[in-house]
Motif scaffolding. Sequence first.
Motif, PDB file in Angstrom:
ATOM      1  N   VAL A 157      -0.877   4.611   1.575  1.00  0.00           N
ATOM      2  CA  VAL A 157      -1.348   4.126   0.271  1.00  0.00           C
ATOM      3  C   VAL A 157      -1.003   2.654   0.101  1.00  0.00           C
ATOM      4  O   VAL A 157      -1.865   1.838  -0.270  1.00  0.00           O
ATOM      5  CB  VAL A 157      -0.742   4.955  -0.878  1.00  0.00           C
ATOM      6  N   ILE A 158       0.251   2.269   0.364  1.00  0.00           N
ATOM      7  CA  ILE A 158       0.634   0.872   0.139  1.00  0.00           C
ATOM      8  C   ILE A 158      -0.025  -0.040   1.164  1.00  0.00           C
ATOM      9  O   ILE A 158      -0.355  -1.194   0.851  1.00  0.00           O
ATOM     10  CB  ILE A 158       2.175   0.708   0.134  1.00  0.00           C
ATOM     11  N   CYS A 159      -0.239   0.439   2.387  1.00  0.00           N
ATOM     12  CA  CYS A 159      -0.937  -0.381   3.384  1.00  0.00           C
ATOM     13  C   CYS A 159      -2.342  -0.726   2.898  1.00  0.00           C
ATOM     14  O   CYS A 159      -2.775  -1.876   2.980  1.00  0.00           O
ATOM     15  CB  CYS A 159      -1.016   0.359   4.722  1.00  0.00           C
ATOM     16  N   GLU A 160      -3.065   0.259   2.408  1.00  0.00           N
ATOM     17  CA  GLU A 160      -4.430   0.020   1.944  1.00  0.00           C
ATOM     18  C   GLU A 160      -4.439  -0.866   0.713  1.00  0.00           C
ATOM     19  O   GLU A 160      -5.308  -1.736   0.573  1.00  0.00           O
ATOM     20  CB  GLU A 160      -5.123   1.349   1.659  1.00  0.00           C
ATOM     21  N   LEU A 161      -3.494  -0.666  -0.193  1.00  0.00           N
ATOM     22  CA  LEU A 161      -3.459  -1.469  -1.416  1.00  0.00           C
ATOM     23  C   LEU A 161      -3.096  -2.918  -1.118  1.00  0.00           C
ATOM     24  O   LEU A 161      -3.703  -3.844  -1.653  1.00  0.00           O
ATOM     25  CB  LEU A 161      -2.445  -0.863  -2.384  1.00  0.00           C
ATOM     26  N   LEU A 162      -2.137  -3.105  -0.245  1.00  0.00           N
ATOM     27  CA  LEU A 162      -1.611  -4.446   0.022  1.00  0.00           C
ATOM     28  C   LEU A 162      -2.447  -5.218   1.031  1.00  0.00           C
ATOM     29  O   LEU A 162      -2.560  -6.447   0.950  1.00  0.00           O
ATOM     30  CB  LEU A 162      -0.169  -4.325   0.518  1.00  0.00           C
ATOM     31  N   GLY A 163      -3.032  -4.497   1.990  1.00  0.00           N
ATOM     32  CA  GLY A 163      -3.788  -5.163   3.050  1.00  0.00           C
ATOM     33  C   GLY A 163      -3.008  -5.269   4.336  1.00  0.00           C
ATOM     34  O   GLY A 163      -3.095  -6.270   5.054  1.00  0.00           O
ATOM     35  N   VAL A 164      -2.225  -4.225   4.645  1.00  0.00           N
ATOM     36  CA  VAL A 164      -1.419  -4.165   5.869  1.00  0.00           C
ATOM     37  C   VAL A 164      -2.061  -3.153   6.816  1.00  0.00           C
ATOM     38  O   VAL A 164      -2.365  -2.038   6.397  1.00  0.00           O
ATOM     39  CB  VAL A 164       0.033  -3.736   5.550  1.00  0.00           C
ATOM     40  N   PRO A 165      -2.277  -3.506   8.083  1.00  0.00           N
ATOM     41  CA  PRO A 165      -2.864  -2.548   9.024  1.00  0.00           C
ATOM     42  C   PRO A 165      -1.984  -1.308   9.156  1.00  0.00           C
ATOM     43  O   PRO A 165      -0.787  -1.419   9.465  1.00  0.00           O
ATOM     44  CB  PRO A 165      -2.918  -3.325  10.342  1.00  0.00           C
ATOM     45  N   TYR A 166      -2.571  -0.133   8.957  1.00  0.00           N
ATOM     46  CA  TYR A 166      -1.784   1.089   8.993  1.00  0.00           C
ATOM     47  C   TYR A 166      -1.212   1.360  10.377  1.00  0.00           C
ATOM     48  O   TYR A 166      -0.159   1.997  10.504  1.00  0.00           O
ATOM     49  CB  TYR A 166      -2.626   2.278   8.522  1.00  0.00           C
ATOM     50  N   GLU A 167      -1.872   0.850  11.392  1.00  0.00           N
ATOM     51  CA  GLU A 167      -1.349   1.061  12.740  1.00  0.00           C
ATOM     52  C   GLU A 167      -0.017   0.353  12.967  1.00  0.00           C
ATOM     53  O   GLU A 167       0.676   0.608  13.963  1.00  0.00           O
ATOM     54  CB  GLU A 167      -2.356   0.604  13.797  1.00  0.00           C
ATOM     55  N   ASP A 168       0.374  -0.538  12.045  1.00  0.00           N
ATOM     56  CA  ASP A 168       1.666  -1.224  12.154  1.00  0.00           C
ATOM     57  C   ASP A 168       2.807  -0.435  11.504  1.00  0.00           C
ATOM     58  O   ASP A 168       3.946  -0.895  11.484  1.00  0.00           O
ATOM     59  CB  ASP A 168       1.600  -2.605  11.485  1.00  0.00           C
ATOM     60  N   ARG A 169       2.500   0.749  10.975  1.00  0.00           N
ATOM     61  CA  ARG A 169       3.483   1.471  10.158  1.00  0.00           C
ATOM     62  C   ARG A 169       4.760   1.807  10.926  1.00  0.00           C
ATOM     63  O   ARG A 169       5.853   1.758  10.351  1.00  0.00           O
ATOM     64  CB  ARG A 169       2.864   2.736   9.567  1.00  0.00           C
ATOM     65  N   ARG A 206      -3.463 -14.492   8.569  1.00  0.00           N
ATOM     66  CA  ARG A 206      -4.729 -13.803   8.855  1.00  0.00           C
ATOM     67  C   ARG A 206      -5.536 -13.581   7.583  1.00  0.00           C
ATOM     68  O   ARG A 206      -6.760 -13.704   7.579  1.00  0.00           O
ATOM     69  CB  ARG A 206      -4.457 -12.468   9.547  1.00  0.00           C
ATOM     70  N   HIS A 207      -4.846 -13.263   6.501  1.00  0.00           N
ATOM     71  CA  HIS A 207      -5.547 -13.064   5.224  1.00  0.00           C
ATOM     72  C   HIS A 207      -6.105 -14.376   4.696  1.00  0.00           C
ATOM     73  O   HIS A 207      -7.153 -14.383   4.037  1.00  0.00           O
ATOM     74  CB  HIS A 207      -4.601 -12.438   4.202  1.00  0.00           C
ATOM     75  N   ARG A 208      -5.432 -15.471   4.971  1.00  0.00           N
ATOM     76  CA  ARG A 208      -5.966 -16.768   4.527  1.00  0.00           C
ATOM     77  C   ARG A 208      -7.296 -17.077   5.222  1.00  0.00           C
ATOM     78  O   ARG A 208      -8.185 -17.674   4.624  1.00  0.00           O
ATOM     79  CB  ARG A 208      -4.956 -17.881   4.814  1.00  0.00           C
ATOM     80  N   GLU A 209      -7.413 -16.684   6.470  1.00  0.00           N
ATOM     81  CA  GLU A 209      -8.658 -16.933   7.201  1.00  0.00           C
ATOM     82  C   GLU A 209      -9.800 -16.070   6.676  1.00  0.00           C
ATOM     83  O   GLU A 209     -10.951 -16.511   6.663  1.00  0.00           O
ATOM     84  CB  GLU A 209      -8.442 -16.649   8.690  1.00  0.00           C
ATOM     85  N   ALA A 210      -9.469 -14.847   6.233  1.00  0.00           N
ATOM     86  CA  ALA A 210     -10.526 -13.941   5.759  1.00  0.00           C
ATOM     87  C   ALA A 210      -9.956 -13.040   4.668  1.00  0.00           C
ATOM     88  O   ALA A 210      -9.631 -11.875   4.917  1.00  0.00           O
ATOM     89  CB  ALA A 210     -11.063 -13.108   6.917  1.00  0.00           C
ATOM     90  N   PRO A 211      -9.807 -13.561   3.441  1.00  0.00           N
ATOM     91  CA  PRO A 211      -9.239 -12.750   2.361  1.00  0.00           C
ATOM     92  C   PRO A 211     -10.115 -11.536   2.063  1.00  0.00           C
ATOM     93  O   PRO A 211     -11.335 -11.655   1.910  1.00  0.00           O
ATOM     94  CB  PRO A 211      -9.222 -13.712   1.163  1.00  0.00           C
ATOM     95  N   GLY A 212      -9.482 -10.373   1.990  1.00  0.00           N
ATOM     96  CA  GLY A 212     -10.218  -9.148   1.699  1.00  0.00           C
ATOM     97  C   GLY A 212     -10.113  -8.766   0.237  1.00  0.00           C
ATOM     98  O   GLY A 212      -9.734  -9.570  -0.616  1.00  0.00           O
ATOM     99  N   ASP A 213     -10.416  -7.478  -0.048  1.00  0.00           N
ATOM    100  CA  ASP A 213     -10.371  -6.984  -1.418  1.00  0.00           C
ATOM    101  C   ASP A 213      -9.005  -6.387  -1.769  1.00  0.00           C
ATOM    102  O   ASP A 213      -8.853  -5.825  -2.855  1.00  0.00           O
ATOM    103  CB  ASP A 213     -11.448  -5.904  -1.622  1.00  0.00           C
ATOM    104  N   ASP A 214      -8.064  -6.510  -0.863  1.00  0.00           N
ATOM    105  CA  ASP A 214      -6.735  -5.970  -1.091  1.00  0.00           C
ATOM    106  C   ASP A 214      -5.895  -6.953  -1.909  1.00  0.00           C
ATOM    107  O   ASP A 214      -6.382  -8.020  -2.309  1.00  0.00           O
ATOM    108  CB  ASP A 214      -6.057  -5.676   0.244  1.00  0.00           C
ATOM    109  N   LEU A 215      -4.637  -6.588  -2.137  1.00  0.00           N
ATOM    110  CA  LEU A 215      -3.773  -7.386  -3.007  1.00  0.00           C
ATOM    111  C   LEU A 215      -3.481  -8.768  -2.430  1.00  0.00           C
ATOM    112  O   LEU A 215      -3.538  -9.776  -3.149  1.00  0.00           O
ATOM    113  CB  LEU A 215      -2.463  -6.633  -3.259  1.00  0.00           C
TER     114      LEU A 215
END
Length: 405
Positions: A157-169, A206-215
Amino acid sequence: MTDQATHAWTGEVAAQRDGFTLLPEVEAVRDAGETRRVATPFGHEATMVSRYADVRELHGDPERFRLDGVPAPPALVAAGRDTAEFRRRQAGNLLGQEPPDHTRLRRMLTGEFTVKRMKRLVPRVEEIVTEHLDAMEKAGPPAELVADFALPVPSMVICELLGVPYEDRGEFTERSARQLDSTIEPRERMRLADASREYMSDLVARHREAPGDDLLGMLIREHTGDTTGDVTDDELIGIGNLLLVAGHETTSNMLSLGTLALLEHPDQLARVRDDPSAVDGAVEELLRRLTVVHGSFPRAVVADTTLGGHPVAAGELVIASLVAANHDPEVVEHAEELDISRPPSPHLAFGHGIHHCLGAPLARIEMRVAFPALLQRFPGLRLAGEPEFRHRTLIYGLHRLPLAW
């Protein structure tokens, strides 16, 4: 006196209970309205308060008691970090800041964590819970609840909300668990903190290069640029690390501890399983009774004053026992008992005042979905071995909870 009881006053603010039971030494200090000098897990000396009223006073007055007045922990200084570097690394960490920076950053985030916004996540939380219950059922008993359900559900849940790849869990959950271990040596704690910052720094880039819809994407799109008051990279890293750790560690341990507590009270477990109207009250009672965050971060006294009738001097550090306060008999009768039918009390499991947990609405939703779903899927749920408690850690919980059905 047990080993854990000894630790209560000699450096383990985190070790205040045995299983679900508050240590008698902690109870006695609270009930007498006394304070105690303690050593925090980071090496500061602080005065600990534990009565409910005193903890609310401490947390409710950032003018007298400030998080940002605390010097670098002695353990970090000994390991080569000075207070200036400590302050830089606190950027974005709302649990170490006060107004005006705290106000500015919290305002950016509050809209993303409103009850209304969080309710939109309910269908996705339900999907995630169902996926993990399906996997448990397919694998068959026995199951290990922490690894199979309690940890991965809030992590996803927090990975999807924040924008963290779940495979890094696997990487970040193991690292955060070690960082919360109060027995870790200072240099190892520093190494883990460096690794967390490096990971989040790369993710922010990475988010700066391509900001998504996450937090993280939202913060970069709406709050970075050249204008005064925008969020800096250091602040993005601090926000990301705080939300990532708090977003999975606290709820994960509530799910595992809460399941064990309900298994010890079969009549109350049945109500959570079968009566939807009982779920909200059960979650609040479990939050109060379990209080997985033992204590607050230390605060610095700005000027000579009193706290709970006790004099505290300027520059002194003060810390709160949240778990003792939530068991205060002045506020809750028979507080050591789990009673999901009791009227909800204004507990301190999420803190109090301007630092009240930002993610509280999300945590409540996850628990309101997960507890009844787990109990309904496996109505014969039972222990399949000895639970393994996480003692000597900054967030209480379980390492393992083996179950069958």
